[in-house]
Design an enzyme around this catalytic site. Structure first.
Site, short mmCIF file in Angstrom:
data_model
loop_
_atom_site.label_atom_id
_atom_site.label_comp_id
_atom_site.label_asym_id
_atom_site.label_seq_id
_atom_site.Cartn_x
_atom_site.Cartn_y
_atom_site.Cartn_z
N LYS A 107 0.87 -1.16 0.00
CA LYS A 107 0.00 0.00 0.00
C LYS A 107 0.92 1.22 0.00
CE LYS A 107 -4.21 1.50 2.36
NZ LYS A 107 -5.02 1.75 1.18
N1 PPE Z 1 -7.75 -1.59 -2.74
C1 PPE Z 1 -7.21 -0.38 -2.64
C2 PPE Z 1 -6.50 0.18 -3.81
C3 PPE Z 1 -7.33 0.33 -1.44
O1 PPE Z 1 -6.78 1.53 -1.35
C4 PPE Z 1 -8.04 -0.24 -0.36
C5 PPE Z 1 -8.19 0.51 0.91
C6 PPE Z 1 -8.61 -1.52 -0.54
C7 PPE Z 1 -8.44 -2.17 -1.73
C8 PPE Z 1 -9.35 -2.20 0.57
O2 PPE Z 1 -8.49 -2.58 1.60
P1 PPE Z 1 -8.99 -2.71 3.11
O3 PPE Z 1 -9.24 -1.33 3.59
O4 PPE Z 1 -7.87 -3.39 3.80
O5 PPE Z 1 -10.23 -3.50 3.09
N2 PPE Z 1 -8.22 1.90 0.79
C9 PPE Z 1 -7.99 2.75 1.95
C10 PPE Z 1 -7.71 4.16 1.54
C11 PPE Z 1 -8.81 4.91 0.91
C12 PPE Z 1 -8.44 6.33 0.72
O6 PPE Z 1 -9.23 7.07 0.19
O7 PPE Z 1 -7.35 6.75 1.09
C13 PPE Z 1 -9.14 2.67 2.96
O8 PPE Z 1 -10.21 2.16 2.65
O9 PPE Z 1 -8.93 3.12 4.07
#
Ligand code: PPE
Length: 307
Positions: free
Chosen positions: A159
């Site tokens: 990330k």
């Molecule tokens: N894919 C991406 C690209 C992503 O950024 C997130 C979280 C997910 C999948 C889902 O991951 P999880 O939160 O572990 O279920 N994105 C984070 C950031 C969003 C933002 O705007 O900044 C979040 O949901 O916190």
């Protein structure tokens, strides 16, 4: 989504007032995007704020840093404690939590290794990321003309801050075209994920979400939803999907910490199912919203209390 300031931000081991949480303009990560972060939520529970799967998020943060060879000066347990301290100090019943590991001021140039590694944790109250209407009735999606990263250009398991330029371009394109959110495909043409969420389809009672090899982040909400789906007796699997699988799905939804669980109403103007949240999506949503608040016995261990 506007930010409502809270009181204190954790910076390199100290809680500093919100307005004083500043960095130098020659902060390395600001120039080259070599940083890693997390998005976590704390929910109000009967025992005070509970952070959903906090340790799992911090393990992912450590792994993201390892992939980029960023040497985080804190152990996972210390980062877990930093989050708990920050949530407690801000006296918020629930909040969004943003830990960030970045390369600070000191050196310039593409070699990140000599830069000081700095860590911050900010928290603030944050509502439904794709709107209350999206959570209730679903969102309209558009497949982006931008592809998700090739795994050998940008590692999808990490990330990384700079990786999100790709998401931002896809998001702007979808919004300008009148949609709520974008879906990105991998360079091989498989469905990857959304700009900040994982994607799921429901077909014939089976729940399917794309793999990391298609460019998707291994979502913590994704893994929670897989567990919930299986415990509800559905087959849940990680597998490749084609864009046509989205058009012909019985149901589809997206998952993420910020977004939570959001039904998909249409993809590229093809109505998904009946064009309203389907029964399996509804059931999973309902259980997820209870689980994060510590209201489901089976998932009590997912909630890490601040006090
Ligand atoms: N894919 C991406 C690209 C992503 O950024 C997130 C979280 C997910 C999948 C889902 O991951 P999880 O939160 O572990 O279920 N994105 C984070 C950031 C969003 C933002 O705007 O900044 C979040 O949901 O916190």
């Amino acid at each position: 989504m506007p930010i409502t300031p809270s009181k204190l931000i954790w910076m390199d081991g100290e809680l500093v007032p919100w307005d004083e949480a500043r960095v130098h303009v020659l902060t390395h990560t600001l120039h080259y995007g070599c940083g890693v972060f997390e998005g976590i939520r704390a929910y109000e529970t009967s025992q005070g704020p509970g952070v959903f799967r906090l340790t799992d998020h911090m393990v992912r943060l450590a792994n993201s840093a390892k992939i980029f060879m960023i040497d985080v000066p804190y152990a996972v347990e210390e980062l877990v404690q930093a989050v708990k301290d920050t949530v407690a100090a801000n006296e918020l019943p629930s909040c969004y939590i943003r830990p960030l590991v970045y390369l600070g001021y000191g050196e310039m140039g593409l070699n990140p290794l000599p830069c000081p590694v700095q860590v911050s944790v900010a928290v603030w109250p944050w509502g439904a990321y794709l709107g209350d209407e999206g959570v209730a009735n679903g969102v309209r999606m558009k497949i982006s003309s931008w592809q998700r990263h090739d795994p050998n250009a940008m590692p999808p398991a990490a990330k990384g801050t700079g990786m999100y330029i790709n998401s931002s371009m896809a998001k702007v394109e979808a919004l300008k075209a009148g949609y709520d959110e974008a879906i990105l495909l991998s360079p091989q043409g498989y469905v990857s994920e959304c700009t900040g969420e994982n994607i799921f389809v429901v077909k014939g009672g089976r729940v399917i979400t794309p793999p990391v090899s298609a460019g998707a982040l291994e979502g913590i909400t994704q893994s929670s939803v897989m567990a919930i789906a299986r415990d509800e007796g559905f087959e849940a699997e990680v597998g490749n999907l084609l864009r046509s699988d989205l058009y012909t799905a019985d149901e589809a939804f997206l998952t993420g910490t910020a977004a939570e669980v959001v039904p998909i109403r249409s993809v590229d103007d093809r109505v998904v199912g009946k064009g309203e949240p389907g029964p399996i999506t509804r059931r999973i949503q309902e259980i997820y919203f209870a689980a994060v608040r510590g209201q489901v016995d089976r998932y009590k261990d997912w909630v890490e209390h601040v006090r």
